[in-house]
Design a protein around this motif. Structure first.
Motif, PDB file in Angstrom:
ATOM      1  N   UNK A   1      17.294  -3.315  11.946  1.00 50.04           N
ATOM      2  CA  UNK A   1      17.915  -3.514  10.638  1.00 50.04           C
ATOM      3  C   UNK A   1      16.878  -3.457   9.522  1.00 50.04           C
ATOM      4  N   UNK A   2      15.737  -4.093   9.759  1.00 50.83           N
ATOM      5  CA  UNK A   2      14.669  -4.068   8.749  1.00 50.83           C
ATOM      6  C   UNK A   2      14.166  -2.632   8.558  1.00 50.83           C
ATOM      7  N   UNK A   3      14.014  -1.910   9.652  1.00 47.36           N
ATOM      8  CA  UNK A   3      13.561  -0.522   9.555  1.00 47.36           C
ATOM      9  C   UNK A   3      14.590   0.339   8.822  1.00 47.36           C
ATOM     10  N   UNK A   4      15.858   0.072   9.071  1.00 42.74           N
ATOM     11  CA  UNK A   4      16.936   0.801   8.386  1.00 42.74           C
ATOM     12  C   UNK A   4      16.789   0.678   6.878  1.00 42.74           C
ATOM     13  N   UNK A   5      16.531  -0.545   6.413  1.00 39.27           N
ATOM     14  CA  UNK A   5      16.395  -0.786   4.977  1.00 39.27           C
ATOM     15  C   UNK A   5      14.967  -0.519   4.472  1.00 39.27           C
TER      16      UNK A   5
ATOM     17  N   UNK B   1       8.715  -0.186  -3.974  1.00 40.23           N
ATOM     18  CA  UNK B   1       9.047   0.307  -2.643  1.00 40.23           C
ATOM     19  C   UNK B   1       7.776   0.724  -1.894  1.00 40.23           C
ATOM     20  N   UNK B   2       6.905   1.449  -2.569  1.00 38.00           N
ATOM     21  CA  UNK B   2       5.663   1.905  -1.939  1.00 38.00           C
ATOM     22  C   UNK B   2       4.807   0.715  -1.500  1.00 38.00           C
ATOM     23  N   UNK B   3       4.686  -0.280  -2.356  1.00 41.74           N
ATOM     24  CA  UNK B   3       3.914  -1.478  -2.019  1.00 41.74           C
ATOM     25  C   UNK B   3       4.509  -2.174  -0.799  1.00 41.74           C
ATOM     26  N   UNK B   4       5.848  -2.248  -0.767  1.00 42.30           N
ATOM     27  CA  UNK B   4       6.541  -2.906   0.352  1.00 42.30           C
ATOM     28  C   UNK B   4       6.253  -2.218   1.679  1.00 42.30           C
TER      29      UNK B   4
ATOM     30  N   UNK C   1       2.559  -2.697   2.820  1.00 49.43           N
ATOM     31  CA  UNK C   1       2.283  -4.054   3.298  1.00 49.43           C
ATOM     32  C   UNK C   1       2.951  -4.289   4.639  1.00 49.43           C
ATOM     33  N   UNK C   2       4.232  -3.951   4.749  1.00 52.33           N
ATOM     34  CA  UNK C   2       4.932  -4.180   6.013  1.00 52.33           C
ATOM     35  C   UNK C   2       4.356  -3.311   7.128  1.00 52.33           C
ATOM     36  N   UNK C   3       4.000  -2.072   6.792  1.00 51.30           N
ATOM     37  CA  UNK C   3       3.441  -1.187   7.799  1.00 51.30           C
ATOM     38  C   UNK C   3       2.123  -1.688   8.362  1.00 51.30           C
ATOM     39  N   UNK C   4       1.350  -2.394   7.527  1.00 53.53           N
ATOM     40  CA  UNK C   4       0.064  -2.916   7.995  1.00 53.53           C
ATOM     41  C   UNK C   4       0.250  -3.997   9.059  1.00 53.53           C
TER      42      UNK C   4
ATOM     43  N   UNK D   1       6.433  10.452   7.344  1.00 54.31           N
ATOM     44  CA  UNK D   1       5.123  10.939   7.807  1.00 54.31           C
ATOM     45  C   UNK D   1       4.077  11.026   6.701  1.00 54.31           C
ATOM     46  N   UNK D   2       4.490  11.258   5.459  1.00 56.27           N
ATOM     47  CA  UNK D   2       3.512  11.385   4.373  1.00 56.27           C
ATOM     48  C   UNK D   2       3.023  10.041   3.846  1.00 56.27           C
ATOM     49  N   UNK D   3       3.542   8.931   4.412  1.00 57.24           N
ATOM     50  CA  UNK D   3       3.007   7.603   4.078  1.00 57.24           C
ATOM     51  C   UNK D   3       2.546   6.868   5.329  1.00 57.24           C
ATOM     52  N   UNK D   4       2.372   7.601   6.427  1.00 64.11           N
ATOM     53  CA  UNK D   4       1.985   6.977   7.692  1.00 64.11           C
ATOM     54  C   UNK D   4       0.464   6.807   7.742  1.00 64.11           C
ATOM     55  N   UNK D   5       0.020   5.619   7.411  1.00 69.32           N
ATOM     56  CA  UNK D   5      -1.410   5.317   7.375  1.00 69.32           C
ATOM     57  C   UNK D   5      -2.046   5.514   8.744  1.00 69.32           C
ATOM     58  N   UNK D   6      -1.300   5.234   9.796  1.00 71.29           N
ATOM     59  CA  UNK D   6      -1.835   5.350  11.149  1.00 71.29           C
ATOM     60  C   UNK D   6      -2.247   6.777  11.487  1.00 71.29           C
ATOM     61  N   UNK D   7      -1.555   7.760  10.917  1.00 73.98           N
ATOM     62  CA  UNK D   7      -1.785   9.162  11.266  1.00 73.98           C
ATOM     63  C   UNK D   7      -2.682   9.874  10.257  1.00 73.98           C
ATOM     64  N   UNK D   8      -2.392   9.696   8.953  1.00 73.66           N
ATOM     65  CA  UNK D   8      -3.124  10.482   7.945  1.00 73.66           C
ATOM     66  C   UNK D   8      -4.150   9.662   7.169  1.00 73.66           C
ATOM     67  N   UNK D   9      -4.163   8.347   7.362  1.00 72.35           N
ATOM     68  CA  UNK D   9      -5.153   7.513   6.693  1.00 72.35           C
ATOM     69  C   UNK D   9      -4.697   7.031   5.319  1.00 72.35           C
TER      70      UNK D   9
END
Length: 200
Positions: free
Chosen positions: A36-40, A144-147, A150-153, A161-169
């Protein structure tokens, strides 16, 4: 006519959102709450939710009551245009949905953006649009970007994919976010210019 269109558009929006949530849970590999969190966490979902709520309010409110802030509809139109354009240009080629998922996908990323643009063209008070509003309109995508960063960390999940820190840094993510922000500002200017031209 405005209330009829608002009702039709809000029903399309709610159907797409509810169907997408159902499909997510049906193919769920995470816990209910994590899913649910991922959905939103998707800008597409949040923005379509904003659009659906806006059309619902327009459909239900008294006809005599006028919009207090004409910039609201323009900002919502900008957000859903960003959803549609980024999907068509960057994300469409990354997967091939089938069946109900394909229908929902087209509604969220293609049909609803077009319907919102039509609604903006018909009903926005374009004469009161001004360039100072762009900073206020940019608050939502920035938050939204900040959220998601932070949550992704903490979770390791990034919705695009263009905001995936794990893959593109992190540096590349910041660069991508900067160009999206520039694109958003440019699109905002275009809408204001079109609005003023149409009003004349």
């Amino acid at each position: 006519m405005k209330k009829i269109l608002s009702l039709i558009f809000c029903l399309i929006g709610w159907f797409a959102l509810i169907a997408q949530y159902y499909l997510l849970l049906e193919n769920n590999i995470n816990s209910f709450w994590e899913s649910t969190v991922r959905f939103f966490s998707f800008f597409t979902i949040l923005t379509n939710l904003i659009v659906a709520v806006y059309f619902t309010v327009q459909a239900l409110k008294p006809q005599s009551k006028k919009d207090t802030d004409p910039g609201i509809l323009t900002s919502i139109t900008l957000y859903i245009c960003i959803v549609g354009i980024i999907y068509q240009v960057i994300l469409r080629s990354t997967w091939n949905p089938q069946g109900l998922q394909k229908l929902v996908d087209e509604l969220l990323h293609s049909v609803i953006p077009v319907l919102t643009i039509i609604y903006w063209y018909l009903y926005e008070n374009k004469s009161s649009l001004n360039y100072k509003q762009i900073l206020k309109w940019a608050v939502y995508p920035l938050l939204y970007f900040i959220f998601i960063i932070i949550r992704g960390s903490f979770s390791g999940f990034y919705p695009y994919p263009f905001v995936d820190v794990n893959i593109i840094g992190f540096t590349q993510v910041l660069m991508n976010a900067f160009w999206v922000l520039v694109f958003f500002a440019g699109l905002s200017v275009i809408f204001i210019l079109i609005g003023k031209a149409l009003k004349k």
